[in-house]
Design a protein around this motif. Structure first.
Motif, PDB file in Angstrom:
ATOM      1  N   LEU A   1       0.844  -1.208   0.000  1.00  0.00           N
ATOM      2  CA  LEU A   1       0.000   0.000   0.000  1.00  0.00           C
ATOM      3  C   LEU A   1       0.875   1.253   0.000  1.00  0.00           C
ATOM      4  N   LEU A   2       1.893   1.262   0.847  1.00  0.00           N
ATOM      5  CA  LEU A   2       2.792   2.412   0.942  1.00  0.00           C
ATOM      6  C   LEU A   2       3.547   2.630  -0.370  1.00  0.00           C
ATOM      7  N   LEU A   3       4.104   1.569  -0.923  1.00  0.00           N
ATOM      8  CA  LEU A   3       4.848   1.677  -2.181  1.00  0.00           C
ATOM      9  C   LEU A   3       3.952   2.201  -3.305  1.00  0.00           C
ATOM     10  N   PHE A   4       2.741   1.676  -3.383  1.00  0.00           N
ATOM     11  CA  PHE A   4       1.828   2.110  -4.431  1.00  0.00           C
ATOM     12  C   PHE A   4       1.478   3.591  -4.263  1.00  0.00           C
ATOM     13  N   ARG A   5       1.163   3.997  -3.040  1.00  0.00           N
ATOM     14  CA  ARG A   5       0.801   5.400  -2.789  1.00  0.00           C
ATOM     15  C   ARG A   5       1.949   6.326  -3.179  1.00  0.00           C
ATOM     16  N   ILE A   6       3.154   5.998  -2.746  1.00  0.00           N
ATOM     17  CA  ILE A   6       4.323   6.832  -3.065  1.00  0.00           C
ATOM     18  C   ILE A   6       4.535   6.903  -4.580  1.00  0.00           C
ATOM     19  N   SER A   7       4.317   5.800  -5.267  1.00  0.00           N
ATOM     20  CA  SER A   7       4.569   5.738  -6.710  1.00  0.00           C
ATOM     21  C   SER A   7       3.561   6.518  -7.543  1.00  0.00           C
ATOM     22  N   PHE A   8       2.319   6.604  -7.086  1.00  0.00           N
ATOM     23  CA  PHE A   8       1.271   7.149  -7.959  1.00  0.00           C
ATOM     24  C   PHE A   8       0.619   8.436  -7.476  1.00  0.00           C
ATOM     25  N   GLU A   9       0.895   8.857  -6.246  1.00  0.00           N
ATOM     26  CA  GLU A   9       0.258  10.083  -5.780  1.00  0.00           C
ATOM     27  C   GLU A   9       0.923  11.279  -6.435  1.00  0.00           C
ATOM     28  N   GLY A  10       0.158  12.307  -6.660  1.00  0.00           N
ATOM     29  CA  GLY A  10       0.652  13.521  -7.296  1.00  0.00           C
ATOM     30  C   GLY A  10      -0.516  14.286  -7.857  1.00  0.00           C
ATOM     31  N   LYS A  11      -0.769  14.082  -9.157  1.00  0.00           N
ATOM     32  CA  LYS A  11      -1.887  14.787  -9.792  1.00  0.00           C
ATOM     33  C   LYS A  11      -3.231  14.209  -9.368  1.00  0.00           C
ATOM     34  N   ARG A  12      -3.179  13.077  -8.696  1.00  0.00           N
ATOM     35  CA  ARG A  12      -4.410  12.454  -8.185  1.00  0.00           C
ATOM     36  C   ARG A  12      -4.145  11.991  -6.762  1.00  0.00           C
ATOM     37  N   GLU A  13      -5.188  11.771  -6.020  1.00  0.00           N
ATOM     38  CA  GLU A  13      -5.055  11.211  -4.687  1.00  0.00           C
ATOM     39  C   GLU A  13      -5.097   9.687  -4.793  1.00  0.00           C
ATOM     40  N   VAL A  14      -4.290   9.016  -3.986  1.00  0.00           N
ATOM     41  CA  VAL A  14      -4.316   7.560  -3.933  1.00  0.00           C
ATOM     42  C   VAL A  14      -4.958   7.151  -2.609  1.00  0.00           C
ATOM     43  N   LEU A  15      -6.127   6.552  -2.705  1.00  0.00           N
ATOM     44  CA  LEU A  15      -6.797   6.007  -1.535  1.00  0.00           C
ATOM     45  C   LEU A  15      -6.383   4.550  -1.427  1.00  0.00           C
ATOM     46  N   VAL A  16      -6.100   4.091  -0.226  1.00  0.00           N
ATOM     47  CA  VAL A  16      -5.691   2.704  -0.047  1.00  0.00           C
ATOM     48  C   VAL A  16      -6.577   2.034   0.992  1.00  0.00           C
ATOM     49  N   ALA A  17      -6.713   0.729   0.837  1.00  0.00           N
ATOM     50  CA  ALA A  17      -7.472  -0.081   1.778  1.00  0.00           C
ATOM     51  C   ALA A  17      -6.731  -1.391   1.970  1.00  0.00           C
ATOM     52  N   ASN A  18      -6.678  -1.884   3.218  1.00  0.00           N
ATOM     53  CA  ASN A  18      -5.932  -3.121   3.463  1.00  0.00           C
ATOM     54  C   ASN A  18      -6.819  -4.356   3.540  1.00  0.00           C
ATOM     55  N   SER A  19      -8.081  -4.218   3.095  1.00  0.00           N
ATOM     56  CA  SER A  19      -8.973  -5.381   3.005  1.00  0.00           C
ATOM     57  C   SER A  19     -10.063  -5.077   1.985  1.00  0.00           C
ATOM     58  N   PRO A  20     -10.658  -6.100   1.408  1.00  0.00           N
ATOM     59  CA  PRO A  20     -11.773  -5.867   0.491  1.00  0.00           C
ATOM     60  C   PRO A  20     -12.925  -5.110   1.158  1.00  0.00           C
ATOM     61  N   GLU A  21     -13.194  -5.415   2.408  1.00  0.00           N
ATOM     62  CA  GLU A  21     -14.293  -4.730   3.117  1.00  0.00           C
ATOM     63  C   GLU A  21     -14.017  -3.231   3.244  1.00  0.00           C
ATOM     64  N   GLU A  22     -12.781  -2.884   3.616  1.00  0.00           N
ATOM     65  CA  GLU A  22     -12.408  -1.473   3.707  1.00  0.00           C
ATOM     66  C   GLU A  22     -12.447  -0.822   2.321  1.00  0.00           C
ATOM     67  N   GLY A  23     -12.035  -1.580   1.301  1.00  0.00           N
ATOM     68  CA  GLY A  23     -12.073  -1.065  -0.065  1.00  0.00           C
ATOM     69  C   GLY A  23     -13.493  -0.727  -0.501  1.00  0.00           C
ATOM     70  N   LEU A  24     -14.441  -1.587  -0.185  1.00  0.00           N
ATOM     71  CA  LEU A  24     -15.847  -1.316  -0.536  1.00  0.00           C
ATOM     72  C   LEU A  24     -16.358  -0.077   0.177  1.00  0.00           C
ATOM     73  N   LYS A  25     -15.964   0.090   1.435  1.00  0.00           N
ATOM     74  CA  LYS A  25     -16.382   1.272   2.203  1.00  0.00           C
ATOM     75  C   LYS A  25     -15.802   2.549   1.588  1.00  0.00           C
ATOM     76  N   LYS A  26     -14.522   2.536   1.256  1.00  0.00           N
ATOM     77  CA  LYS A  26     -13.885   3.727   0.656  1.00  0.00           C
ATOM     78  C   LYS A  26     -14.465   4.028  -0.720  1.00  0.00           C
ATOM     79  N   LEU A  27     -14.784   2.986  -1.472  1.00  0.00           N
ATOM     80  CA  LEU A  27     -15.396   3.190  -2.782  1.00  0.00           C
ATOM     81  C   LEU A  27     -16.756   3.874  -2.625  1.00  0.00           C
ATOM     82  N   GLU A  28     -17.550   3.407  -1.709  1.00  0.00           N
ATOM     83  CA  GLU A  28     -18.878   4.004  -1.467  1.00  0.00           C
ATOM     84  C   GLU A  28     -18.735   5.462  -1.035  1.00  0.00           C
ATOM     85  N   GLU A  29     -17.801   5.743  -0.138  1.00  0.00           N
ATOM     86  CA  GLU A  29     -17.616   7.106   0.400  1.00  0.00           C
ATOM     87  C   GLU A  29     -17.064   8.075  -0.639  1.00  0.00           C
TER      88      GLU A  29
END
Length: 122
Positions: free
Chosen positions: A17-45
């Motif tokens: 998650l950390l490596l991905f965020r560092i690699s792609f954040e900049g012109k866009r925000e990188v939201l991360v989730a450490n489980s599918p359940e958290e991912g579904l919640k962040k997607l909804e929000e």
């Protein structure tokens, strides 16, 4: 809360998650989730500003394709991708053929390859 366009990355390993965020954040925000359940919640929000979703394939409780199928019930009009350290398999092949996912990326990831596909989502 930022109003920048965002991408969502789901992986059960914190280092990824950390490596991905560092690699792609900049012109866009990188939201991360450490489980599918958290991912579904962040997607909804954040469904009004998420441009793309990238998921790890192998996670506890739900794999990446299962997560994406569930996520598409909430947001169906954005691209979904799988990023995995494991080999391409029949389930991923079927998800590509059925347009459940747009692309399969391998770990370690090629930032330029992923960026090319993310830029097409913007």
């Amino acid at each position: 809360m930022s109003e920048k366009p965002a991408i969502l990355y789901i992986d059960d390993e914190e280092a990824n998650l950390l490596l991905f965020r560092i690699s792609f954040e900049g012109k866009r925000e990188v939201l991360v989730a450490n489980s599918p359940e958290e991912g579904l919640k962040k997607l909804e929000e954040n469904k009004d500003r998420i441009l793309a979703v990238i998921s790890d394939m192998h996670m506890p409780k739900m794999n990446g394709v299962q997560f994406i199928e569930k996520a598409q019930e909430t947001v169906s009009n954005i691209p979904y991708f799988i990023l995995s350290g494991y080999a391409f398999n029949d389930e991923i092949d079927q998800a590509l053929q059925e347009n459940t996912i747009q692309k399969f990326f391998t770990k370690p990831f090629d930032r330029a390859e992923i960026e090319k596909h993310l830029s097409g989502a913007a």
